[in-house]
Scaffold this motif. Structure first.
Motif, PDB file in Angstrom:
ATOM      1  N   ASN A  38      65.297  -1.895 -22.193  1.00 58.49           N
ATOM      2  CA  ASN A  38      65.693  -0.859 -23.254  1.00 58.49           C
ATOM      3  C   ASN A  38      65.000  -1.435 -24.567  1.00 58.49           C
ATOM      4  O   ASN A  38      64.720  -2.335 -24.875  1.00 58.49           O
ATOM      5  CB  ASN A  38      67.304  -1.336 -23.572  1.00 58.49           C
ATOM      6  CG  ASN A  38      68.044  -1.653 -22.147  1.00 58.49           C
ATOM      7  OD1 ASN A  38      68.173  -0.609 -21.631  1.00 58.49           O
ATOM      8  ND2 ASN A  38      68.615  -2.761 -22.161  1.00 58.49           N
ATOM      9  N   VAL A  39      64.816  -0.334 -24.951  1.00 58.77           N
ATOM     10  CA  VAL A  39      63.997  -0.236 -26.537  1.00 58.77           C
ATOM     11  C   VAL A  39      64.959   0.771 -27.300  1.00 58.77           C
ATOM     12  O   VAL A  39      65.610   1.660 -27.217  1.00 58.77           O
ATOM     13  CB  VAL A  39      62.466   0.053 -26.359  1.00 58.77           C
ATOM     14  CG1 VAL A  39      61.823  -0.744 -25.173  1.00 58.77           C
ATOM     15  CG2 VAL A  39      62.304   1.525 -25.904  1.00 58.77           C
ATOM     16  N   GLY A  40      64.801   0.399 -28.754  1.00 57.69           N
ATOM     17  CA  GLY A  40      65.285   0.979 -29.730  1.00 57.69           C
ATOM     18  C   GLY A  40      64.494   1.631 -30.753  1.00 57.69           C
ATOM     19  O   GLY A  40      63.273   1.062 -31.312  1.00 57.69           O
TER      20      GLY A  40
ATOM     21  N   ASP B 182      62.130   4.484 -18.753  1.00 55.64           N
ATOM     22  CA  ASP B 182      61.681   4.389 -17.383  1.00 55.64           C
ATOM     23  C   ASP B 182      60.197   3.931 -17.093  1.00 55.64           C
ATOM     24  O   ASP B 182      59.344   3.742 -18.142  1.00 55.64           O
ATOM     25  CB  ASP B 182      61.254   6.159 -16.894  1.00 55.64           C
ATOM     26  CG  ASP B 182      62.454   6.814 -16.823  1.00 55.64           C
ATOM     27  OD1 ASP B 182      63.490   6.251 -16.373  1.00 55.64           O
ATOM     28  OD2 ASP B 182      62.759   8.071 -17.136  1.00 55.64           O
ATOM     29  N   GLY B 183      60.058   3.045 -16.267  1.00 53.11           N
ATOM     30  CA  GLY B 183      58.648   2.540 -15.914  1.00 53.11           C
ATOM     31  C   GLY B 183      58.804   1.149 -16.647  1.00 53.11           C
ATOM     32  O   GLY B 183      59.395   0.843 -17.080  1.00 53.11           O
TER      33      GLY B 183
ATOM     34  N   GLY C 126      53.320  -9.578 -20.374  1.00 52.01           N
ATOM     35  CA  GLY C 126      53.151  -8.695 -19.019  1.00 52.01           C
ATOM     36  C   GLY C 126      54.190  -7.568 -19.131  1.00 52.01           C
ATOM     37  O   GLY C 126      54.937  -7.406 -19.791  1.00 52.01           O
ATOM     38  N   GLU C 127      54.176  -7.070 -17.784  1.00 52.02           N
ATOM     39  CA  GLU C 127      54.843  -5.746 -17.794  1.00 52.02           C
ATOM     40  C   GLU C 127      56.277  -5.961 -16.943  1.00 52.02           C
ATOM     41  O   GLU C 127      56.315  -6.715 -16.091  1.00 52.02           O
ATOM     42  CB  GLU C 127      54.133  -4.645 -17.176  1.00 52.02           C
ATOM     43  CG  GLU C 127      52.926  -4.032 -17.919  1.00 52.02           C
ATOM     44  CD  GLU C 127      52.234  -3.051 -17.401  1.00 52.02           C
ATOM     45  OE1 GLU C 127      52.470  -2.787 -16.068  1.00 52.02           O
ATOM     46  OE2 GLU C 127      51.712  -2.126 -18.228  1.00 52.02           O
ATOM     47  N   VAL C 128      57.422  -5.442 -17.503  1.00 52.91           N
ATOM     48  CA  VAL C 128      58.468  -5.697 -16.921  1.00 52.91           C
ATOM     49  C   VAL C 128      59.222  -4.608 -16.818  1.00 52.91           C
ATOM     50  O   VAL C 128      59.374  -3.558 -17.545  1.00 52.91           O
ATOM     51  CB  VAL C 128      59.564  -6.515 -17.844  1.00 52.91           C
ATOM     52  CG1 VAL C 128      60.939  -6.675 -17.264  1.00 52.91           C
ATOM     53  CG2 VAL C 128      58.729  -7.931 -17.934  1.00 52.91           C
ATOM     54  N   GLY C 129      59.788  -4.055 -15.731  1.00 51.57           N
ATOM     55  CA  GLY C 129      60.497  -2.875 -15.398  1.00 51.57           C
ATOM     56  C   GLY C 129      62.093  -3.115 -14.718  1.00 51.57           C
ATOM     57  O   GLY C 129      62.095  -4.119 -14.337  1.00 51.57           O
TER      58      GLY C 129
END
Length: 213
Positions: A9-11, A34-35, A154-157
């Motif tokens: 989640n981002v705001g 998403d993603g 790194g990337e987290v989903g």
């Protein structure tokens, strides 16, 4: 069983009377995305951080909250509390966030994170939920969620496993730190030798143990 990420989640910046930022903006209203999202040492890509004197920074780069604990709040309040509803970047499933050990390392996606400290409720959070007594209720319930450092970007989903790859032997947990600072001061000496706690928190503990605060 390994836990997983239920949601990232981002705001965006929200303008509100209750916002703690001197400009009247807050990033507490976080929504699922998403993603995969890039987690960096200085925070989560695309996530607005207001009132930087007390939010954000390397020791508070990511905030995690368990969906199981959010479900308790939903029942308590009689209203939905969805992903991001507590201002968290990571909504977890099957992870004992309150029982996470300070300094515990989580491998999620390609990012490596380290548990640092519990969240302290503030007036912005109370305003966001529209509950004047939230700080007291949140403190008594003692399910604060955990802040994390990003040791490796790194990337987290959503759906990524949360793998605990290291756990310090001292055993001091997020829940214990929260109770020591807010409810059970007799626990404070246990925190003195926890090197993984942020220095500001360790200094607060030292002052209280010495009777200076």
């Amino acid at each position: 069983m390994t836990g997983r990420v239920a949601s990232v989640n981002v705001g965006a910046a929200t303008v509100a009377e209750w916002a703690g930022d001197e400009s009247g903006r807050s990033g507490i209203d976080k929504r699922p995305v998403d993603g995969p999202v890039l987690f960096r040492v200085d925070g989560v890509t695309g996530d607005f951080i207001g009132e930087r004197a007390v939010h954000g920074g390397p020791d508070q780069a990511v905030y995690a909250y368990a969906e199981e604990d959010a479900a308790w709040w939903a029942g308590e309040l009689g209203r939905p509390v969805g992903p991001g509803g507590l201002g968290e970047n990571l909504t977890t499933s099957g992870v004992d966030v309150t029982g996470a050990v300070i300094g515990e390392q989580w491998l999620i996606g390609s990012a490596l994170l380290e548990v640092t400290k519990p969240r302290t409720p503030c007036r912005t959070f109370a305003g966001f939920w529209g509950l004047p007594d939230l700080i007291k209720r949140f403190t008594v319930r003692a399910l604060p969620g955990a802040y994390l450092r990003v040791l490796r970007a790194g990337e987290v989903g959503a759906g990524d496993p949360v793998q605990v790859v290291e756990r310090p032997a001292h055993g001091v947990t997020i829940g214990e730190v929260f109770r020591a600072l807010n409810l059970e001061p007799e626990l404070l000496p246990r925190l003195l030798d926890v090197a993984e706690l942020p220095e500001k928190t360790r200094e607060k503990v030292r002052r209280r143990v010495a009777g200076r605060a």
